[in-house]
Design a protein around this motif. Sequence first.
Motif, PDB file in Angstrom:
ATOM      1  N   SER A 206      32.096  55.144  37.860  1.00  0.00           N
ATOM      2  CA  SER A 206      33.371  55.409  38.593  1.00  0.00           C
ATOM      3  C   SER A 206      34.008  54.342  39.484  1.00  0.00           C
ATOM      4  CB  SER A 206      33.330  56.649  39.209  1.00  0.00           C
ATOM      5  OG  SER A 206      32.690  57.719  38.454  1.00  0.00           O
ATOM      6  N   GLU A 207      33.567  53.196  39.366  1.00  0.00           N
ATOM      7  CA  GLU A 207      33.852  52.076  40.328  1.00  0.00           C
ATOM      8  C   GLU A 207      34.827  51.328  39.692  1.00  0.00           C
ATOM      9  OE1 GLU A 207      32.475  51.489  43.223  1.00  0.00           O
ATOM     10  OE2 GLU A 207      31.162  53.179  42.956  1.00  0.00           O
ATOM     11  N   VAL A 208      35.617  50.674  40.646  1.00  0.00           N
ATOM     12  CA  VAL A 208      37.050  49.954  40.262  1.00  0.00           C
ATOM     13  C   VAL A 208      36.443  48.488  40.247  1.00  0.00           C
ATOM     14  CG1 VAL A 208      39.306  49.199  41.088  1.00  0.00           C
ATOM     15  CG2 VAL A 208      38.809  51.625  41.099  1.00  0.00           C
ATOM     16  N   TYR A 209      36.997  47.796  39.090  1.00  0.00           N
ATOM     17  CA  TYR A 209      36.670  46.226  39.133  1.00  0.00           C
ATOM     18  C   TYR A 209      37.948  45.680  39.307  1.00  0.00           C
ATOM     19  CZ  TYR A 209      31.867  47.064  37.792  1.00  0.00           C
ATOM     20  OH  TYR A 209      30.618  47.269  37.620  1.00  0.00           O
ATOM     21  N   SER A 210      38.167  44.631  39.926  1.00  0.00           N
ATOM     22  CA  SER A 210      39.190  43.787  40.047  1.00  0.00           C
ATOM     23  C   SER A 210      39.163  42.266  39.976  1.00  0.00           C
ATOM     24  CB  SER A 210      40.307  44.329  41.239  1.00  0.00           C
ATOM     25  OG  SER A 210      39.645  44.272  42.376  1.00  0.00           O
TER      26      SER A 210
ATOM     27  N   LEU B 187      52.367  38.880  20.402  1.00  0.00           N
ATOM     28  CA  LEU B 187      50.842  38.727  20.477  1.00  0.00           C
ATOM     29  C   LEU B 187      50.353  38.278  21.703  1.00  0.00           C
ATOM     30  CD1 LEU B 187      47.868  39.050  18.995  1.00  0.00           C
ATOM     31  CD2 LEU B 187      48.241  36.777  18.401  1.00  0.00           C
ATOM     32  N   GLU B 188      49.785  39.227  22.629  1.00  0.00           N
ATOM     33  CA  GLU B 188      49.351  38.768  23.809  1.00  0.00           C
ATOM     34  C   GLU B 188      47.737  38.638  23.931  1.00  0.00           C
ATOM     35  OE1 GLU B 188      52.637  41.513  25.916  1.00  0.00           O
ATOM     36  OE2 GLU B 188      50.648  41.425  26.996  1.00  0.00           O
ATOM     37  N   TYR B 189      47.220  37.892  24.545  1.00  0.00           N
ATOM     38  CA  TYR B 189      45.565  37.819  24.763  1.00  0.00           C
ATOM     39  C   TYR B 189      45.462  37.514  26.500  1.00  0.00           C
ATOM     40  CZ  TYR B 189      41.321  35.540  24.743  1.00  0.00           C
ATOM     41  OH  TYR B 189      40.066  34.890  25.122  1.00  0.00           O
ATOM     42  N   GLU B 190      44.664  38.467  27.137  1.00  0.00           N
ATOM     43  CA  GLU B 190      44.068  38.341  28.045  1.00  0.00           C
ATOM     44  C   GLU B 190      42.818  38.310  28.329  1.00  0.00           C
ATOM     45  OE1 GLU B 190      47.164  40.789  30.931  1.00  0.00           O
ATOM     46  OE2 GLU B 190      46.686  41.765  28.874  1.00  0.00           O
ATOM     47  N   TYR B 191      42.204  37.396  28.989  1.00  0.00           N
ATOM     48  CA  TYR B 191      40.832  37.261  29.058  1.00  0.00           C
ATOM     49  C   TYR B 191      40.488  36.988  30.583  1.00  0.00           C
ATOM     50  CZ  TYR B 191      36.133  35.478  29.042  1.00  0.00           C
ATOM     51  OH  TYR B 191      34.756  35.094  29.358  1.00  0.00           O
ATOM     52  N   THR B 192      39.345  37.493  31.010  1.00  0.00           N
ATOM     53  CA  THR B 192      38.759  37.346  32.488  1.00  0.00           C
ATOM     54  C   THR B 192      37.090  37.551  32.479  1.00  0.00           C
ATOM     55  OG1 THR B 192      38.749  37.584  34.674  1.00  0.00           O
ATOM     56  CG2 THR B 192      39.195  39.576  33.163  1.00  0.00           C
ATOM     57  N   ALA B 193      36.525  36.650  33.052  1.00  0.00           N
ATOM     58  CA  ALA B 193      34.948  37.048  33.223  1.00  0.00           C
ATOM     59  C   ALA B 193      34.924  37.065  34.756  1.00  0.00           C
ATOM     60  CB  ALA B 193      34.095  36.088  32.760  1.00  0.00           C
ATOM     61  N   ALA B 194      35.875  37.315  35.522  1.00  0.00           N
ATOM     62  CA  ALA B 194      36.082  37.335  36.906  1.00  0.00           C
ATOM     63  C   ALA B 194      36.323  38.501  37.488  1.00  0.00           C
ATOM     64  CB  ALA B 194      37.093  36.357  37.550  1.00  0.00           C
ATOM     65  N   LEU B 195      36.218  39.651  36.726  1.00  0.00           N
ATOM     66  CA  LEU B 195      36.583  40.849  37.506  1.00  0.00           C
ATOM     67  C   LEU B 195      35.138  41.442  37.958  1.00  0.00           C
ATOM     68  CD1 LEU B 195      39.343  41.590  36.486  1.00  0.00           C
ATOM     69  CD2 LEU B 195      38.236  43.649  35.111  1.00  0.00           C
TER      70      LEU B 195
ATOM     71  N   ASN C 100      29.130  42.657  44.023  1.00  0.00           N
ATOM     72  CA  ASN C 100      28.456  41.742  43.418  1.00  0.00           C
ATOM     73  C   ASN C 100      28.118  41.785  41.856  1.00  0.00           C
ATOM     74  OD1 ASN C 100      27.626  39.158  44.001  1.00  0.00           O
ATOM     75  ND2 ASN C 100      25.445  39.850  44.196  1.00  0.00           N
ATOM     76  N   ILE C 101      28.861  42.801  41.309  1.00  0.00           N
ATOM     77  CA  ILE C 101      28.517  42.864  39.833  1.00  0.00           C
ATOM     78  C   ILE C 101      29.970  42.371  38.950  1.00  0.00           C
ATOM     79  CG2 ILE C 101      28.205  44.658  38.049  1.00  0.00           C
ATOM     80  CD1 ILE C 101      26.034  44.076  39.762  1.00  0.00           C
ATOM     81  N   SER C 102      29.753  41.634  38.023  1.00  0.00           N
ATOM     82  CA  SER C 102      30.848  41.029  37.209  1.00  0.00           C
ATOM     83  C   SER C 102      30.928  41.942  35.863  1.00  0.00           C
ATOM     84  CB  SER C 102      30.814  39.792  37.044  1.00  0.00           C
ATOM     85  OG  SER C 102      29.849  39.350  36.364  1.00  0.00           O
ATOM     86  N   THR C 103      32.181  41.856  35.279  1.00  0.00           N
ATOM     87  CA  THR C 103      32.383  42.220  33.906  1.00  0.00           C
ATOM     88  C   THR C 103      33.314  41.468  33.350  1.00  0.00           C
ATOM     89  OG1 THR C 103      32.676  44.310  32.777  1.00  0.00           O
ATOM     90  CG2 THR C 103      34.236  43.936  34.270  1.00  0.00           C
TER      91      THR C 103
END
Lengths: 347, 266
Positions: free
Chosen positions: B55-59, B82-90, B94-97
């Motif tokens: 239930s946590e919010v990642y941003s 065609l759109e592409y979005e990427y992040t490893a910084a969410l 102290n938990i990332s996605t």
Amino acid sequence: MIFEEVKILRRAALAGTSLLIFFVGCRDLIVAPSDQNYLDGESNNINVADFEQAWDIANSVYPFFQFKHINWDSIHSVYGHLAEKANGDEMFNVLFKMFTELKDGHLEIITKGGYAVTIYLPPRLKRDVSAFDPHVVRKYFTKELKLAGDGNMDYEILPENIGYVRISAFATGDWVFDFDKILDYVAGAKGLIIDVRQNSGGHGDPVNYVVSRFLSASLTFPLEYYKGKPLPNFLVQPRGPYQYTKPVVVLINGVSFSATELFATMMSQLPNVTLVGDTTGGGGGNQGIYSLPSGRQIRISNADFRRYDNQPIEWNGVPPDIVVMQSAEDLKNGHDLQLERAIALLK
Amino acid sequence: MRRNIYNVFMTILLTMVNTRALAQDSTSIAYSFGDGLAIHGGVGFLSLKDEYISSEVYSGEVSYFAASWSRQNETYGHRLWLEYEYTAALRNHNISTEITQLRLGVAFMYPIGKTNVLSKDVDVLFGPTSELFFHFRSENIANGGESIANAYSFALLFSGGVKLEALCSLNESLQLHAKAQTSLLSLGGRTPSVVAAEEGEKTESPFKLLTVFAGFDASGEIGCDYKLYQSVLIAADYRFELTRISAWDFFISGNDNFILSAAYDL
């Protein structure tokens, strides 16, 4: 004219900035933080509540504390502090670290929606992950293997007139009924190889269904200890129109795990069966699923299955009668040494 | 019934864009449609709550890349993107996605008239749109363990909807634009939940037909474009995207992007 455009641009910029602030505010408003962070009552932190519940569940059902020399009370004092400090999903890591102390391949943390993440890979399982390749197995056949049991089994007769069946999982379901047809198909061969390498387990019922075709007399199901006490014996009876009594080789390795280890230990009791390969992974628990206050779940062993020498299958695994180690390098060179030994034994 | 809904919808829409629109010549093209091939790049900020995981919010920050094709015909224009979005910084504390999002869409835009905003003529275009949205998340929750694989989830919407554009030419080169798009009906896909059933557990269907209340995907965009040369256009935009799916474990994501674009009219 230019003055008018500048005026319009300025107004547009103002409107744009307002909209931007509105939308940026919207994002955090719409994608609102969890309202679950705090509970009513004495324990007001959901992570602490999760920790306490998880610790309690393990404390009351986990059967291997003594066997593994784990002081579970000391685990509470170490990880309780971490749980208090954990924010949001940091709790996943606290649970992971706490349960990793148990070194149990059956343990899983399950997300709210049901995705199960395995916490610990036992050493033999980890080592043998690449020690089996079904494509290399196929090189020993002149015919394509037949699929059965909803894809859980493939089988054929080797050129040496030896039957071969691979069981890839002991999942519940009707798939296992196809085993009888497979047995009929290979019945005329000199012997049978049952390959349960890379079979990481499932349930006891399909194990009993297969084993019962090889029994000439009833066999006691491996002893199960629950909360330190053995459960009543359960007998598996011979089943089917005939019993398969020709020589059988069961191929096992470190990825043969859980219910597959019950299969291996039961088959090892039969006089016509030889286990070949390497010791199984060592997962001797029976999993139970327990919910935590946040909606997360844990899957943890709540019973201790024993081999016939009364040693726990947990960590010990089931050893083969004939040890044949195999590596990814052997497979890369096109050799399945364990299968070759099985063929040599039955030829 | 369907006709009534259509009438109400059109009335609201036309009231929004000014009743004067009805009196205008809808085929006169005084705006720049941005014809040609365009590339877009930007950065943004993404907030996400996916209850399949927790239930946590990642941003955190997200990178945005896109390519699009636009062409104005005599009576309508079409856009393909065609759109592409990427992040490893969410992050959630102290938990990332890690997130990958794709959007493939097409819109047919019909000029429906002119209105007047800040004493300037604004051309209004409206039309049907279809978009495929795909979201993939890989959760790094096994940092401290020896997990076989990280938890993951996905969300998918194949939607039919509408798009509204307002284009305001300030002079021959400079134009302000605003765009809004919403889905109306979608075929949704989602990592199926394992739910309690009479006989132990069962897995939900991963695909469902969703109304706007159960699967909603919308975006809004404001910006300006400037014609550098006869066939080269540059643009700067702010874009807001919102996706909400409630037919399975609740999913909502919202992101702001600041985008720079260059278009070449082939």
